[in-house]
Design an enzyme around this catalytic site. Structure first.
Site, PDB file in Angstrom:
ATOM      1  N   PRO A   1       0.825  -1.215   0.000  1.00 14.60           N
ATOM      2  CA  PRO A   1       0.000   0.000   0.000  1.00 14.60           C
ATOM      3  C   PRO A   1       0.853   1.256   0.000  1.00 14.60           C
ATOM      4  CG  PRO A   1      -0.883  -1.597   1.539  1.00 14.60           C
ATOM      5  CD  PRO A   1       0.417  -2.158   1.047  1.00 14.60           C
ATOM      6  N   CYS A   2       0.490   2.210  -0.857  1.00 13.18           N
ATOM      7  CA  CYS A   2       1.355   3.368  -1.092  1.00 13.18           C
ATOM      8  C   CYS A   2       0.947   4.608  -0.304  1.00 13.18           C
ATOM      9  CB  CYS A   2       1.379   3.707  -2.583  1.00 13.18           C
ATOM     10  SG  CYS A   2      -0.240   4.179  -3.237  1.00 13.18           S
ATOM     11  N   GLN A   3      -0.204   4.581   0.369  1.00 11.81           N
ATOM     12  CA  GLN A   3      -0.701   5.801   1.002  1.00 11.81           C
ATOM     13  C   GLN A   3       0.289   6.375   2.018  1.00 11.81           C
ATOM     14  OE1 GLN A   3      -2.444   3.074   0.504  1.00 11.81           O
ATOM     15  NE2 GLN A   3      -4.429   3.563  -0.384  1.00 11.81           N
TER      16      GLN A   3
END
Length: 412
Positions: free
Chosen positions: A115-117
């Site tokens: 996940p890149c958030q």
């Protein structure tokens, strides 16, 4: 050649590699709705190989249920989808499932991106109160799969903000970690638009290869597409806010671009061209944003009249309301929460973009159906999956170059 897809999401990255000739051994994903999307897509590929897509079309046309569709698919096809979170606690169980699926085969490739958030510039601001976001260290869990299955090559995707997050320490740690476990690794910032996707979407693409093989970072033939949002929206029926149905009719024939990019095929059924409803005030702001955009201007939050403005903050996120222009800006998962950042560029269609329009911006084929946990269509689940995805067209062109390199390795 086979691959494992980690943090698979709805399967955008996997779709590109399947299209390039790779075979998925396993998809590992924690989100249950995304796993149903993966199952439905694996059903599509299985039926396509057998020349039985009429069954799949019956499902899209709502002539049969999801359970009916799945009844035509061998259980072994669905066993490849592992609905678990990748973590120290779960990895042993995930390894056991993958080992059984492999049945002694080697793994050629591992793909995926945590996940890149936590790394993104937008997410960083929203998460500034979080002291120790575990997602920033998921690359270590990714590495455990590399150490166990020892693929020749891996692809690790994330946002450009990774390089600057926490003064670059995570970027440095990732490179050092992959080197320590036996892989040369290089990364480049690539733009999906340079791979034929009608979207300005920059991503860091790490490619690693075992130190005992001859390989190099592929030289991609990058040419910015000249196509625009009009080219990917023109054949979809007009909608108003809250409009659309699960099944619709195209209003124009397909085009050379839609066919070449495999977004639309002659036998496709148009589904999920559905928009979210908006309140009267938001629609007034959307109209103002479109009027300004068509004058060559961008609406800033501090320019919205006080009687209309819903956000008191007039110093941060001034582009909260944004029109999807000729080249759409980066689609993100926040679209699942509201459509303010993705306003349709029309005064006649006063709304944010539909699920299918979002999918096309990401270059997903029209045959791709985004599931919810139940069979009742979930607009929120679909938007979240689409926003988090790697564009399949970009993934395909990356996969084609990696396929050449892996085949050369296998020859030697």
């Amino acid at each position: 050649m086979n691959f494992i897809d980690l943090f698979a999401g709805a399967g955008g990255l996997s779709e590109g590699f399947i299209r390039a000739g790779f075979t998925p051994v396993a998809h590992v994903e924690m989100d249950s709705a995304a796993c149903y999307t993966l199952r439905t897509r694996m059903a599509y590929h299985h039926l396509a190989k057998q020349g039985r897509l009429d069954i799949y079309h019956s499902y899209l046309s709502r002539e049969i249920s999801r359970r009916d569709l799945y009844s035509h698919i061998p259980e072994s096809v669905f066993n490849s989808i592992i609905n678990q979170a990748i973590s120290e606690e779960n990895n042993s169980a995930i390894f056991a499932q993958i080992d059984e699926l492999l049945d002694g085969q080697e793994v050629d490739l591992i793909i995926g991106g945590p996940p890149c958030q936590a790394y993104s510039n937008i997410g960083r601001a929203a998460l500034k109160h979080v002291k120790d976001d575990h997602r920033k260290k998921l690359y270590v869990e990714y590495g455990k799969f590399l150490k166990r299955y020892k693929p020749k090559v891996f692809v690790f995707e994330n946002v450009p903000g990774l390089k600057s997050s926490d003064t670059g320490i995570h970027y440095q740690n990732i490179k050092e970690y992959f080197d320590k476990i036996g892989y040369h690794v290089e990364e480049k910032q690539l733009n999906a638009r340079s791979f034929g996707v009608v979207q300005d979407r920059k991503r860091l693409i790490f490619i690693g290869w075992s130190k005992d093989i001859q390989f190099e970072y592929p030289s991609f033939n990058q040419n910015e597409t000249e196509h625009t949002s009009e080219d990917i929206f023109y054949d979809l029926p007009s909608l108003q806010a809250g409009g659309g149905t699960v099944i619709s009719e195209y209003v124009e024939n397909t085009s050379e671009y839609l066919t070449r990019s495999e977004i639309r095929r002659d036998d496709d059924i148009l589904t999920q061209h559905i928009t979210r409803p908006h309140n009267v005030n938001d629609l007034s702001i959307y109209k103002l944003a479109v009027q300004k955009y068509q004058q060559g201007l961008l609406l800033k939050n501090n320019e919205i009249p006080d009687t209309m403005r819903t956000q008191k903050n007039v110093t941060d996120f001034l582009d909260r309301f944004k029109v999807v222009g000729s080249i759409p800006h980066t689609l993100i998962a926040h679209i699942a929460k509201d459509g303010h950042h993705y306003i349709y560029n029309s005064l006649d269609q006063n709304r944010s973009i539909s699920v299918r329009e979002a999918a096309r911006i990401q270059s997903f084929p029209d045959s791709y159906y985004f599931e919810g946990v139940t069979e009742i269509f979930s607009r929120t689940a679909a938007f979240k999956q689409i926003g988090n995805a790697v564009p399949p067209l970009m993934a395909y062109k990356i996969a084609c170059q990696i396929e050449v390199g892996v085949r050369e390795i296998n020859k030697n």
